[in-house]
Scaffold this motif. Structure first.
Motif, PDB file in Angstrom:
ATOM      1  N   GLU A   1      23.572 -27.261 -11.730  1.00  0.00           N
ATOM      2  CA  GLU A   1      22.682 -28.096 -10.909  1.00  0.00           C
ATOM      3  C   GLU A   1      21.996 -29.157 -11.761  1.00  0.00           C
ATOM      4  OE1 GLU A   1      21.126 -25.544  -7.079  1.00  0.00           O
ATOM      5  OE2 GLU A   1      20.042 -25.334  -8.969  1.00  0.00           O
ATOM      6  N   ARG A   2      21.566 -28.765 -12.920  1.00  0.00           N
ATOM      7  CA  ARG A   2      20.845 -29.698 -13.785  1.00  0.00           C
ATOM      8  C   ARG A   2      21.760 -30.823 -14.280  1.00  0.00           C
ATOM      9  NH1 ARG A   2      20.077 -28.220 -18.844  1.00  0.00           N
ATOM     10  NH2 ARG A   2      19.986 -26.010 -18.254  1.00  0.00           N
ATOM     11  N   LEU A   3      23.031 -30.499 -14.542  1.00  0.00           N
ATOM     12  CA  LEU A   3      23.941 -31.480 -15.109  1.00  0.00           C
ATOM     13  C   LEU A   3      24.715 -32.261 -14.055  1.00  0.00           C
ATOM     14  CD1 LEU A   3      25.412 -29.423 -18.095  1.00  0.00           C
ATOM     15  CD2 LEU A   3      23.603 -31.135 -18.176  1.00  0.00           C
ATOM     16  N   LEU A   4      25.031 -31.616 -12.944  1.00  0.00           N
ATOM     17  CA  LEU A   4      25.917 -32.229 -11.953  1.00  0.00           C
ATOM     18  C   LEU A   4      25.227 -32.587 -10.644  1.00  0.00           C
ATOM     19  CD1 LEU A   4      28.988 -29.829 -12.423  1.00  0.00           C
ATOM     20  CD2 LEU A   4      28.635 -32.082 -13.481  1.00  0.00           C
ATOM     21  N   GLY A   5      24.016 -32.090 -10.441  1.00  0.00           N
ATOM     22  CA  GLY A   5      23.343 -32.308  -9.163  1.00  0.00           C
ATOM     23  C   GLY A   5      23.574 -31.130  -8.223  1.00  0.00           C
ATOM     24  N   PRO A   6      22.788 -31.028  -7.161  1.00  0.00           N
ATOM     25  CA  PRO A   6      22.819 -29.835  -6.291  1.00  0.00           C
ATOM     26  C   PRO A   6      24.017 -29.779  -5.360  1.00  0.00           C
ATOM     27  CG  PRO A   6      21.256 -31.458  -5.444  1.00  0.00           C
ATOM     28  CD  PRO A   6      21.729 -31.989  -6.766  1.00  0.00           C
ATOM     29  N   ASP A   7      24.762 -30.870  -5.185  1.00  0.00           N
ATOM     30  CA  ASP A   7      25.819 -30.915  -4.176  1.00  0.00           C
ATOM     31  C   ASP A   7      27.208 -31.037  -4.780  1.00  0.00           C
ATOM     32  OD1 ASP A   7      23.937 -30.802  -2.087  1.00  0.00           O
ATOM     33  OD2 ASP A   7      23.598 -32.966  -2.248  1.00  0.00           O
ATOM     34  N   ASP A   8      27.374 -30.631  -6.029  1.00  0.00           N
ATOM     35  CA  ASP A   8      28.679 -30.729  -6.677  1.00  0.00           C
ATOM     36  C   ASP A   8      29.546 -29.520  -6.341  1.00  0.00           C
ATOM     37  OD1 ASP A   8      30.186 -32.357  -8.898  1.00  0.00           O
ATOM     38  OD2 ASP A   8      30.491 -30.251  -9.395  1.00  0.00           O
ATOM     39  N   TYR A   9      30.848 -29.735  -6.420  1.00  0.00           N
ATOM     40  CA  TYR A   9      31.831 -28.665  -6.173  1.00  0.00           C
ATOM     41  C   TYR A   9      31.595 -27.456  -7.076  1.00  0.00           C
ATOM     42  CZ  TYR A   9      36.391 -26.417  -6.967  1.00  0.00           C
ATOM     43  OH  TYR A   9      37.400 -25.514  -7.152  1.00  0.00           O
ATOM     44  N   GLU A  10      31.314 -27.708  -8.341  1.00  0.00           N
ATOM     45  CA  GLU A  10      31.106 -26.598  -9.281  1.00  0.00           C
ATOM     46  C   GLU A  10      29.884 -25.773  -8.878  1.00  0.00           C
ATOM     47  OE1 GLU A  10      32.603 -25.226 -11.783  1.00  0.00           O
ATOM     48  OE2 GLU A  10      34.332 -26.558 -11.830  1.00  0.00           O
TER      49      GLU A  10
END
Length: 575
Positions: A461-470
């Motif tokens: 969440e911190r690196l990719l944002g809350p709505d990323d596939y990962e």
């Protein structure tokens, strides 16, 4: 007419007969071969290989002057790769011998005239490029470092241009060999050289440099930076850019778009790269296999799993045909095909093919890499995922415990390698935490599983944002833990809904990963005795199955596509 046909046929027959005669009496006439044209010498050496006379071939290919000549035969490079790999498998470290010989030769050249220096630099670029293309990165790096020393012995603009080219080549090798710290320093030096050249009024095309910077940031999971360099590389494309470089720009930029979930852009770039590589290199060339590997990556990430497996298999077949043996590129193709096959067969539980490819990848890498090399981390992770699923489906308790323990060992090794390379605050490290979370759930170590999943979610969440596939993947896995094992139904419900929302936004209603979230919610509402909601998700699951069945019924033809839109239009419209 028959006479003309006979005359066309005889020279080839006589030539082959002559080559065979020379090989038959090779020890007596080997010294006289040096005066023959390079292509004739190559045919003789290749006949030595085909006759299994590897010791004699090894003696020739260990000589730098001889190998410099065969490197000039560009139209038979795939044959050179095959016999060179056979020497390496035979135990002759030809790559190391040639790199050593070149370094010694170059150290003797520093005091020579400019023409001699340039001639040996070109040999270094040819030799380093061949070793890089063959997967022998350590020796390729040594060749390029020796070239840099020679470049630095002069301060004119020509030497600066050659030093820049050498830095970019070195950066490519370091990227491929997962040497991120060294690559970062090389990247900085390359940009410094471009600034010095600019101060001297010399403008250089930076497409290849930006592409390698994109590859470096991609490997480090710095996806915003990778995407930035991808856009810069595309705008540097010029008609004079070599075909190989153009293919690499397109395919690396496509990967950067994939991880930023810019799938339309990725689609346009990678399909142009596939078509261009096939047109200019042919469908049996290693460069075509490189593009197919990245096309398989794109297809897997857009949930076209069967198509991805199909493309990865072709890429592996090409690499196996060109290289064979214990080759790094063959290992990487096996690993990627193993993972795609694992995803494809996740519902069926038929993991034999995936397991075979994963084990083959680890076997090859174990032959050619040190045990702490980062490339082994990824292969061990894939094998661990497969072993876990086999263990779960096993009806033998002893076998289940043994396989789960082996999977844990592999995951922990992968985690340590990732932390050593990237640190704690990295997407790759987070993925390994998530994998451990799933494994600990299978091992009924629920508190540890929860801890691992929460770590993975927090980092992603911190690196990719809350709505990323990962993020959605990790959220769904934590929901499964809460639902099936920890009876935290309210928390599980919210996590499932969040995972579904992300999956639908990214991939649509037919996304394969939705099945597990729908089944989880169905079970959750049954346990909570919420019959209306259970019926609702039972209907949704039925509709999802219909969509997936229609997708699966479609013919898999991923290599049939239209590339009528020009690259210039794509760059102007999308970048």
């Amino acid at each position: 007419m028959a006479s003309a046909c006979t005359l066309q046929w005889v020279p080839d027959s006589l030539y082959n007969t002559a080559v065979s005669a020379i090989v038959a009496s090779y020890p007596r006439g080997r010294r006289d071969l040096k005066v023959l044209p390079e292509n004739v010498q190559f045919d003789i050496y290749y006949r030595l290989y085909s006759k299994g006379r590897l010791c004699q071939l090894g003696m020739e290919f260990s000589d730098l002057d001889t190998f410099a000549k065969v490197l000039k035969v560009n139209d038979k490079r795939h044959l050179l790769h095959h016999c060179f790999q056979a020497l390496m498998d035979h135990g002759l470290r030809a790559s190391g011998i040639l790199a050593d010989s070149f370094a010694v030769r170059l150290s003797e050249t520093i005091t020579k005239d400019q023409f001699t220096k340039i001639r040996y630099l070109q040999l270094g670029f040819n030799l380093g490029g061949f070793l890089s293309d063959a997967g022998w990165f350590v020796d390729s790096e040594r060749v390029y470092n020796a070239c840099l020393e020679l470049c630095h012995s002069e301060v004119d603009t020509g030497s600066l241009c050659r030093a820049l080219e050498c830095r970019i080549r070195l950066l490519h090798v370091q990227n491929a060999n997962c040497k991120c710290k060294e690559a970062d320093q090389t990247c900085k030096e390359a940009f410094r050289l471009t600034e010095v050249l600019a101060e001297n009024g010399i403008s250089v095309c930076k497409a290849t440099l930006y592409t390698e910077c994109c590859a470096l940031r991609f490997a480090e999971s710095q996806y915003d930076e990778a995407y930035k360099y991808c856009s810069m590389a595309l705008h540097e494309i010029q008609p004079s850019l070599p075909h190989k470089a153009l293919v690499d720009v397109l395919r690396q930029c496509s990967k950067a778009c994939v991880v930023k979930r810019q799938f339309q852009k990725a689609d346009l770039l990678i399909k142009h790269a596939v078509a261009f590589a096939k047109e200019h290199f042919g469908s049996h060339h290693p460069k075509y296999s490189d593009v197919l590997m990245d096309y398989g990556f794109y297809l897997l990430n857009i949930d076209s799993i069967a198509a991805s497996v199909f493309v990865y298999q072709i890429a592996l077949d090409i690499r196996q045909s060109v290289f064979g043996g214990n080759n790094l590129y063959v290992a990487i193709a096996n690993e990627d095909l193993a993972y795609a096959s694992y995803v494809e067969q996740y519902s069926s539980g038929k993991f034999k093919k995936a397991q075979d490819h994963a084990e083959r990848a680890i076997e090859i890498l174990g032959h050619i890499l040190p045990p702490d090399h980062l490339l082994l981390s990824s292969s061990k992770r894939v094998k661990a995922l497969i072993l876990e699923e086999i263990a779960i489906d096993s009806h033998d308790k002893e076998m289940e415990e043994r396989l789960l323990q082996e999977a844990q060992d592999l995951h922990l090794q992968s985690l340590e390698l990732a932390k050593k390379a990237f640190g704690e605050n990295n997407v790759q490290t987070a993925k390994h935490y998530g994998n451990l979370g799933r494994l600990y759930q299978s091992m009924q170590r629920y508190k540890e599983a929860e801890e691992m999943h929460l770590k993975a979610i927090e980092i992603k969440e911190r690196l990719l944002g809350p709505d990323d596939y990962e993020v959605a993947l990790s959220v769904g896995h934590l929901a499964s833990l809460y639902n099936y094992d920890m009876k935290k139904y309210h928390e599980a419900e919210q996590l499932y809904l969040r995972s579904i929302d992300i999956g639908q936004k990214l991939f649509g209603e037919g996304y394969s990963g939705l099945e597990y979230d729908y089944r989880g919610l169905l079970r959750l509402y049954i346990n909570l005795e919420k019959q209306d909601m259970a019926t609702h998700y039972s209907n949704i699951l039925h509709e999802w199955n219909q969509i997936r069945n229609s997708h699966n019924a479609e013919d898999v033809k991923p290599l049939e596509f239209d590339t009528s839109v020009s690259m210039i239009d794509i760059i102007e419209r999308h970048f």
